[in-house]
Design an enzyme around this catalytic site. Sequence first.
Site, PDB file in Angstrom:
ATOM      1  CE  LYS A 143      -1.244  -7.537  -3.471  1.00  7.49           C
ATOM      2  NZ  LYS A 143      -1.238  -6.595  -4.580  1.00  7.49           N
ATOM      3  CG  ASP A 152       1.208   2.764  -3.958  1.00  9.25           C
ATOM      4  OD1 ASP A 152       0.034   2.361  -3.930  1.00  9.25           O
ATOM      5  OD2 ASP A 152       2.131   2.107  -4.493  1.00  9.25           O
ATOM      6  CB  ALA A 157      -1.276  -1.029  -2.602  1.00 13.13           C
ATOM      7  CD1 TRP A 173       5.446  -3.289  -6.743  1.00 13.58           C
ATOM      8  CD2 TRP A 173       4.456  -1.447  -7.547  1.00 13.58           C
ATOM      9  NE1 TRP A 173       4.576  -3.683  -7.734  1.00 13.58           N
ATOM     10  CE2 TRP A 173       3.947  -2.570  -8.240  1.00 13.58           C
ATOM     11  CE3 TRP A 173       3.981  -0.180  -7.874  1.00 13.58           C
ATOM     12  CZ2 TRP A 173       2.990  -2.461  -9.233  1.00 13.58           C
ATOM     13  CZ3 TRP A 173       3.015  -0.072  -8.863  1.00 13.58           C
ATOM     14  CH2 TRP A 173       2.530  -1.198  -9.534  1.00 13.58           C
TER      15      TRP A 173
END
Length: 396
Positions: A249, A215, A217, A133
Amino acid sequence: MTQSPTSFFATLQPQPADPLLSLIKLFREDGRAGKIDLGVGVYRNDKGETPVFRAVKAAERKLVETQATKAYLGADGNVAYLDRLRALLFAQPAPSDLVGLQTPGGTGAIRLGMEIANAARPRTRIWISDPSWPAHIPLARIAGLEPATFRYLDPATGLVAFDEVMDLLRNRAEPGDVILLQGCCHNPTGADLTPAQWTEAAAAMRERGLIPFVDFAYHGLGTGIEEDLAGVRIIADLPQYFLAYSCSKNFGLYRERVGALFVRTGSTGSNLAVMSNLALRSRLLWSMPPDHGAAIVEAILSDAGLTGQWQAELTEMRARIRGVRALFGKVPGLAVLAGQQGMFAQLALQPEQVQTLRTEQAIYMAESGRINLAGISLEEAARFITALGDGQAAAS
């Protein structure tokens, strides 16, 4: 004679616009019919809509009737929300040396975790996958860490370059280094570690004294809510780690900024020091976390009916994403996309090819070749595949 004052801001230099935000603006200003947006990372249904989850609407109606105050939350945020996330994410009972704090989205969780890492060991090196990212490296730098990268994707197979990951963990990284890994649905590649690879990587990190920073997400958008937890549960057995979680999300709460940071401290004796540092830095970064989105998630996860409805909606989303991947997977040169996970894929396109698709076909994507598969309808996918031209632009 009065001298003209020097501008206070004279030393500031204009910064380049965020590429994704610039892409959004260009797309909006394009008046051509049939334009396709593969850039912005939001889920859309086959009608091109990003609807509010039905479970979210039901939870909001419940909050309107029952919420008694809009007073500040404490520095750690909505405690019931954090408890529900602990129960969702970690084997129960959760370890006694696990502390957590609500954050403004996953980005807030990453920034706060990096701040604490730097406070504990200034200028610590943090290893970040290449590609990753785009905000990971700038976030690390602004928090004071020293980012370094490791090769993550094998372009020949579309899978994780696991030998290189293990070379990093066994040879290149030094004890005390932080290793940033994505829990599932890797952005931008869609290539994830298998459970066996997570186990091997966790063993190497334990042996070498490396600190995982996960992470997480896209939970629930890969294989399933439980299945996507495989890597997190393996990492959660290690003595120390960071876990940044986002509800943007998987609950569709993009604009509500709902996230959390969990830290396993290594011993209950360290809990107070870690938590007090989290509270201080969060106070200086955002004062108090926003309540509404976290209250929605807490309401959904506290009600069996709403939890079931949320899970069913996630299943619908996964099925649509898999359908788009399956369509791409039938195309020579793009077959690897069918075996990857989540919203994103990385195509082996040069910036000039991306520019040509934008100017000649009204197809918008990041210059890196990252595309958002969850933002394209099946009809748009077919047109995009045609525009790519008989598989000449292969997936990497």
